[in-house]
Design a protein around this motif. Sequence first.
Motif, PDB file in Angstrom:
ATOM      1  N   GLU A  82      33.525  16.558  16.030  1.00  0.00           N
ATOM      2  CA  GLU A  82      32.063  16.461  16.161  1.00  0.00           C
ATOM      3  C   GLU A  82      31.566  15.040  16.462  1.00  0.00           C
ATOM      4  OE1 GLU A  82      29.980  19.124  15.792  1.00  0.00           O
ATOM      5  OE2 GLU A  82      31.627  20.505  15.352  1.00  0.00           O
ATOM      6  N   HIS A  96      31.635  12.671  18.659  1.00  0.00           N
ATOM      7  CA  HIS A  96      30.993  12.225  19.909  1.00  0.00           C
ATOM      8  C   HIS A  96      29.547  12.690  20.030  1.00  0.00           C
ATOM      9  CE1 HIS A  96      32.098  16.319  20.923  1.00  0.00           C
ATOM     10  NE2 HIS A  96      31.304  16.251  21.969  1.00  0.00           N
ATOM     11  N   LYS A  97      29.158  13.717  19.215  1.00  0.00           N
ATOM     12  CA  LYS A  97      27.792  14.266  19.319  1.00  0.00           C
ATOM     13  C   LYS A  97      26.798  13.520  18.437  1.00  0.00           C
ATOM     14  CE  LYS A  97      29.590  18.962  19.642  1.00  0.00           C
ATOM     15  NZ  LYS A  97      29.812  20.075  18.705  1.00  0.00           N
ATOM     16  N   ALA A 130      29.796  11.443  10.980  1.00  0.00           N
ATOM     17  CA  ALA A 130      30.061  12.889  11.033  1.00  0.00           C
ATOM     18  C   ALA A 130      30.561  13.371   9.671  1.00  0.00           C
ATOM     19  CB  ALA A 130      31.076  13.206  12.131  1.00  0.00           C
ATOM     20  N   ARG A 186      25.620  10.520  18.334  1.00  0.00           N
ATOM     21  CA  ARG A 186      24.568   9.733  18.980  1.00  0.00           C
ATOM     22  C   ARG A 186      24.928   9.523  20.447  1.00  0.00           C
ATOM     23  NH1 ARG A 186      24.648   3.998  16.213  1.00  0.00           N
ATOM     24  NH2 ARG A 186      22.920   3.730  17.618  1.00  0.00           N
ATOM     25  N   PRO A 187      23.941   9.226  21.258  1.00  0.00           N
ATOM     26  CA  PRO A 187      24.263   8.957  22.665  1.00  0.00           C
ATOM     27  C   PRO A 187      24.866   7.565  22.820  1.00  0.00           C
ATOM     28  CG  PRO A 187      21.873   8.900  22.309  1.00  0.00           C
ATOM     29  CD  PRO A 187      22.500   9.171  20.982  1.00  0.00           C
ATOM     30  N   TYR A 195      28.507   5.837  24.333  1.00  0.00           N
ATOM     31  CA  TYR A 195      29.794   6.123  24.960  1.00  0.00           C
ATOM     32  C   TYR A 195      30.935   5.388  24.247  1.00  0.00           C
ATOM     33  CZ  TYR A 195      33.215   7.478  28.351  1.00  0.00           C
ATOM     34  OH  TYR A 195      34.320   8.037  28.938  1.00  0.00           O
ATOM     35  N   ASP A 197      32.600  11.929  26.835  1.00  0.00           N
ATOM     36  CA  ASP A 197      31.377  12.729  26.773  1.00  0.00           C
ATOM     37  C   ASP A 197      31.597  14.055  26.061  1.00  0.00           C
ATOM     38  OD1 ASP A 197      29.720  10.916  28.198  1.00  0.00           O
ATOM     39  OD2 ASP A 197      30.728  11.499  30.053  1.00  0.00           O
ATOM     40  N   THR A 198      32.846  14.525  26.058  1.00  0.00           N
ATOM     41  CA  THR A 198      33.080  15.866  25.507  1.00  0.00           C
ATOM     42  C   THR A 198      33.875  15.861  24.208  1.00  0.00           C
ATOM     43  OG1 THR A 198      34.946  16.023  27.028  1.00  0.00           O
ATOM     44  CG2 THR A 198      32.915  17.104  27.706  1.00  0.00           C
ATOM     45  N   GLY A 199      34.361  14.704  23.779  1.00  0.00           N
ATOM     46  CA  GLY A 199      35.037  14.617  22.487  1.00  0.00           C
ATOM     47  C   GLY A 199      36.451  15.170  22.483  1.00  0.00           C
TER      48      GLY A 199
END
Length: 345
Positions: free
Chosen positions: A313, A315-316, A251, A318-319, A321, A326-328
Amino acid sequence: MLDPHDIELPRKILIGKGVIKNIGEVAKSIGLSGRAYVLLGKTGRNLATKDVLNSLTACGFDVVDNDVKDEEELLRHVFDTKPSFVVSVGGGMTIDLGKYAAFKLGVPFISVPTAASHDGIASPMVSLKILKTPYSIKARPPIAIIADVNVIMNAPHKLLASGCGDILAKLTAVRDWRLAHILKNEYYGEYAASLAEMSAKLVMKNARLIGAHKEEGVRVVIEALVSCGVAMCIAGSSRPCSGSEHMFSHALDMIAPKPALHGEQCGVGAIMMAYLHGIDWKRIKKTLEVIGAPTTAKELGIEDEYIIRALVEAHKIRPRYTILGDTGLTWEAAERLAKVTEVIE
Ligand SMILES: [Zn+2]
């Protein structure tokens, strides 16, 4: 469970003083012949690169060499040259580019790192601008790794310290992997996880030797980086070596006007993610300090605002876990995290 679990590993790993001169023999011993394409990193044509080219030529290989400038142009040239194997002599980008070219051509790749700055030395992963993903993708591991201790000793300490940040990051990466296993039933391999963790523990134990740039310390870092690469080969992904701290670093690469070195950012990320995991973040910070790696935004040369934004940012990226969920993190939580761990003031 991965079934079948297909593990591909490097065949020959040579670590020692002056081993760069043996590259021709090594290539012959693993059955390579014909044309070698040698990518030379931005440190340029020095003694090390001359040794590689001379050794390959003396062993009867048809050698084509080129300096890495433009990624795309170089890839095209490698493809046009149709080598029977590819060699990279240089740092992270040079190694990844050679690894990727060899993967695309379906030919073997030999990795000759000139610094111990990252874990791509022996891994199957590549991270390149032209791939247009902020994180690394899977290619194939090098068939051989030639890590010359003399050459790596002569690289700036900053690069060695960065490599240690990348290794200490395994402490949080493995935690994230376990969490994804428990919460999302993701495949988790204990052997690969233990190998990555062990590398981090060895660096902690030898922090003083590494900080003083002693040969024994440099060897520990090289071996740890190779082990991390092997851990990724065994896991079949970067999972044991790359978690939330890497997502934070990726990020930053996207957000910060002047990002720091990959391993430097991962080390700082590991301090903060360790806090979230409830593990001993102070010990990671202390180890980085002893080694001479950055532990704060200021030392990274990155403004506080970008650190917070990268945390928000991350958590966004890459997919995958991790402890970021999921929402950071919210802005306030991210700011607090960076303050509590003394990354920002
Ligand atoms: Zn890394």
